[in-house]
Design a protein around this motif. Structure first.
Motif, PDB file in Angstrom:
ATOM      1  N   UNK A 155      -7.545  -5.839  14.235  1.00  0.00           N
ATOM      2  CA  UNK A 155      -7.818  -5.305  15.565  1.00  0.00           C
ATOM      3  C   UNK A 155      -8.966  -6.049  16.240  1.00  0.00           C
ATOM      4  N   UNK A 156      -9.999  -6.377  15.478  1.00  0.00           N
ATOM      5  CA  UNK A 156     -11.127  -7.105  16.065  1.00  0.00           C
ATOM      6  C   UNK A 156     -10.736  -8.522  16.454  1.00  0.00           C
ATOM      7  N   UNK A 157      -9.933  -9.184  15.645  1.00  0.00           N
ATOM      8  CA  UNK A 157      -9.448 -10.523  15.990  1.00  0.00           C
ATOM      9  C   UNK A 157      -8.595 -10.475  17.256  1.00  0.00           C
ATOM     10  N   UNK A 158      -7.782  -9.423  17.381  1.00  0.00           N
ATOM     11  CA  UNK A 158      -6.943  -9.283  18.570  1.00  0.00           C
ATOM     12  C   UNK A 158      -7.804  -9.133  19.821  1.00  0.00           C
ATOM     13  N   UNK A 206      -3.805 -21.417  21.522  1.00  0.00           N
ATOM     14  CA  UNK A 206      -4.987 -22.014  22.155  1.00  0.00           C
ATOM     15  C   UNK A 206      -6.205 -21.103  22.045  1.00  0.00           C
ATOM     16  N   UNK A 207      -6.011 -19.799  22.284  1.00  0.00           N
ATOM     17  CA  UNK A 207      -7.128 -18.862  22.190  1.00  0.00           C
ATOM     18  C   UNK A 207      -7.640 -18.766  20.759  1.00  0.00           C
ATOM     19  N   UNK A 208      -6.746 -18.778  19.783  1.00  0.00           N
ATOM     20  CA  UNK A 208      -7.162 -18.720  18.374  1.00  0.00           C
ATOM     21  C   UNK A 208      -7.961 -19.958  17.989  1.00  0.00           C
ATOM     22  N   UNK A 209      -7.542 -21.122  18.487  1.00  0.00           N
ATOM     23  CA  UNK A 209      -8.262 -22.365  18.191  1.00  0.00           C
ATOM     24  C   UNK A 209      -9.665 -22.343  18.795  1.00  0.00           C
ATOM     25  N   UNK A 240      -9.290 -12.553  20.751  1.00  0.00           N
ATOM     26  CA  UNK A 240      -8.299 -13.414  21.393  1.00  0.00           C
ATOM     27  C   UNK A 240      -8.073 -12.993  22.841  1.00  0.00           C
ATOM     28  N   UNK A 241      -7.996 -11.684  23.088  1.00  0.00           N
ATOM     29  CA  UNK A 241      -7.797 -11.190  24.451  1.00  0.00           C
ATOM     30  C   UNK A 241      -8.997 -11.519  25.341  1.00  0.00           C
ATOM     31  N   UNK A 242     -10.200 -11.419  24.791  1.00  0.00           N
ATOM     32  CA  UNK A 242     -11.392 -11.753  25.583  1.00  0.00           C
ATOM     33  C   UNK A 242     -11.399 -13.228  25.971  1.00  0.00           C
ATOM     34  N   UNK A 243     -10.981 -14.088  25.061  1.00  0.00           N
ATOM     35  CA  UNK A 243     -10.925 -15.523  25.371  1.00  0.00           C
ATOM     36  C   UNK A 243      -9.882 -15.785  26.451  1.00  0.00           C
ATOM     37  N   UNK A 244      -8.743 -15.112  26.357  1.00  0.00           N
ATOM     38  CA  UNK A 244      -7.706 -15.286  27.387  1.00  0.00           C
ATOM     39  C   UNK A 244      -8.217 -14.803  28.739  1.00  0.00           C
TER      40      UNK A 244
END
Length: 331
Positions: free
Chosen positions: A187-190, A158-161, A193-197
């Protein structure tokens, strides 16, 4: 006149200069200034210091080095008593009022045993240290929860989408001179994703996002405000629901249920919404309904434990082996 206590009777062996008067030990008057007391001490210290004594008679009193050493200790005690204004004031009071025996003991030992550092400063530093540790510990727990959620496929997909819809993942793949390695892009993508979560998921309970107002220091500072707020709320509760007899609202019903369950606010907030709706449907704010619900939960727990294979093995072990029996079985 013979029955009146004299100043010398107030002197004891365990206070200040013992049976000697400190002013007489240093050879100064009671009106002497701090400079005069310091000057007299330096002169006597040079005369009776053990390192300077070479076998001459100690002040004409005889006794040799041992007497000189004891004389030096007495001089040092007299100077320690008279150099401090507060201690000197207590000592002068003892000379003028020798009959107040226990008061002199109290002032003497209270000053000697008093901590060198202000207790208020020690408490403040301790509270600040605990608050800092508490805040960083909460941040560590919060980051641990975020890392766990980022590893769960459901939330990660969901976060990736969402990141793709917002165009955040496309920015990480740059070309030309600004091109980066695959490790840096990953690392930047990770982090994205964490910021969106973090923004989309409201974590409650012990892993919720820490707030600075929840640490110990702010809790102590805001304690008077919280007490006043609680008193006002309690008076409002008594007036509305006890005196006027109004019906409970949803928040009031949930508050009573939480009190019955003996749960903290953070624990109750971590429950799912459908569980709270079930509590309201069963009218658990009524004591009788809650007692019936509690018995049902206990019966269900007993059935689950009875059907649990691990619990069966434990009961069989307790019956056959017991915790106090010696055995050589590896398992």
């Amino acid at each position: 006149a013979a029955l009146l206590p004299r100043p010398a009777r107030g002197l004891t062996d365990r206070l200040y200069c013992g049976r000697r008067v400190c002013y007489e030990v240093l050879g100064v008057s009671r009106q002497a200034s701090k400079a005069e007391i310091a000057r007299a001490y330096r002169q006597l210290a040079r005369q009776y210091h053990p390192d300077r004594y070479r076998g001459e008679p100690a002040g004409g009193e005889g006794g040799g080095a041992q007497a000189a050493h004891e004389k030096f200790l007495l001089i040092a005690a007299a100077y320690e008593t008279l150099k401090d204004e507060e201690t000197r004031k207590d000592y002068d009071y003892m000379l003028d009022h020798p009959e107040e025996y226990y008061r002199h003991y109290y002032h003497y030992y209270s000053r000697r045993l008093a901590p060198k550092v202000d207790v208020t400063i020690v408490i403040l530093v301790t509270v600040c240290a605990i608050s800092v540790f508490q805040f960083f510990s909460w941040w560590s727990s919060y980051n641990e929860a975020i890392n766990y959620l980022a590893s769960v496929p459901k939330y990660r997909i969901q976060a990736t989408e969402i990141a793709r819809q917002q165009g955040l993942l496309n920015k990480t793949k740059e070309k030309g001179k600004n091109r980066r390695s695959k490790e840096e892009i990953r690392e930047e993508e990770e982090e994205i994703i964490k910021d969106i979560i973090k923004n989309k998921i409201d974590i409650k309970g012990g892993y919720q996002k820490p707030k600075i107002y929840d640490i110990l220091l702010f809790q102590i500072l805001l304690a008077p405000f919280y007490w006043c707020k609680y008193i006002v709320w309690y008076c409002w509760w008594i007036y509305c629901f006890t005196i006027k007899g109004q019906e409970y609202g949803v928040e009031e019903k949930l508050y009573i249920i939480r009190r019955y369950m003996k749960m903290s606010q953070s624990q109750f907030d971590s429950l799912e919404d459908h569980q709270k709706e079930t509590f309201l449907e069963r009218q658990l704010w009524i004591r009788e309904n809650y007692e019936a619900y509690k018995r049902e939960q206990e019966e269900e727990l007993k059935k689950k434990m009875a059907m649990d294979p691990r619990w069966k093995r434990y009961r069989r072990w307790m019956k056959n082996e017991g915790p106090g029996r010696l055995t050589f079985i590896d398992d």
